[in-house]
Design a protein around this motif. Structure first.
Motif, short mmCIF file in Angstrom:
data_model
loop_
_atom_site.label_atom_id
_atom_site.label_comp_id
_atom_site.label_asym_id
_atom_site.label_seq_id
_atom_site.Cartn_x
_atom_site.Cartn_y
_atom_site.Cartn_z
N ASP A 1 -18.32 7.15 49.81
CA ASP A 1 -17.33 7.60 49.32
C ASP A 1 -16.78 8.69 49.11
OD1 ASP A 1 -15.26 7.08 48.78
OD2 ASP A 1 -15.26 5.79 46.92
N ASP A 2 -16.12 9.27 50.23
CA ASP A 2 -15.70 11.00 49.73
C ASP A 2 -15.21 10.84 48.67
OD1 ASP A 2 -17.04 11.25 51.90
OD2 ASP A 2 -16.20 11.26 53.47
N ASP A 3 -14.11 9.95 48.50
CA ASP A 3 -13.07 10.70 48.00
C ASP A 3 -14.06 10.49 45.69
OD1 ASP A 3 -11.15 10.94 49.43
OD2 ASP A 3 -10.15 8.93 49.05
N GLU A 4 -14.66 9.49 45.45
CA GLU A 4 -15.30 9.51 44.81
C GLU A 4 -16.12 10.41 44.60
OE1 GLU A 4 -16.64 7.76 40.93
OE2 GLU A 4 -14.96 7.19 42.58
N TRP B 1 -15.76 13.39 45.78
CA TRP B 1 -15.11 14.57 45.45
C TRP B 1 -14.43 14.87 44.37
CZ3 TRP B 1 -15.59 19.48 47.66
CH2 TRP B 1 -15.92 19.68 48.95
N ASN B 2 -14.30 13.55 43.48
CA ASN B 2 -13.58 13.33 42.32
C ASN B 2 -14.80 13.91 41.37
OD1 ASN B 2 -10.97 12.82 43.13
ND2 ASN B 2 -11.25 10.45 43.02
#
Length: 129
Positions: A40-43, A45-46
């Protein structure tokens, strides 16, 4: 412990990693969580942004602490020099070389403040063993 060290060393091939996951349910869970996290790229980066914010915050706190210590040392030196100067002038007054008024002018103080500073020095000298 050795299995966890092998997992974190990240030097296992796919077959060894699969065997490790089958031998320990906790390691298997950690591997699953890592796979989900990495997928999960968003996770990801977060997480990276949170870690960077924490590092920035801690760095700011450390910088502020160091600046506070430097300022405290500067202030302490100035205060110590002032006390030493008043002490030296007080000795000259006690020896009759200067009048309290002359000494106060040299200390850039009023005579009243100089006399009070002299008393404070005498009191602190009496308290010091």
């Amino acid at each position: 412990m050795e299995r966890w060290m092998a997992y974190f060393a990240n030097q296992l091939d796919d077959h060894e990693r699969e065997e490790l996951a089958m031998s320990d349910a906790a390691i298997s869970g950690a591997m699953d969580a890592a796979s989900v996290f990495l997928a999960d790229d968003d996770e990801r980066w977060n997480y990276i942004n949170r870690q960077m914010a924490i590092l920035d915050y801690n760095s700011g706190i450390q910088d502020s602490r160091e600046e506070g210590l430097r300022e405290g040392r500067r202030e302490g030196r100035r205060e110590g020099i002032g006390i030493g100067r008043v002490g030296m002038l007080a000795e000259l007054v006690r020896d009759g070389i200067l009048t309290p008024g002359q000494a106060a002018r040299k200390a850039e103080m009023t005579e009243k403040d100089f006399r009070k500073a002299m008393e404070n020095l005498e009191m602190s000298n009496e308290e010091t063993p």
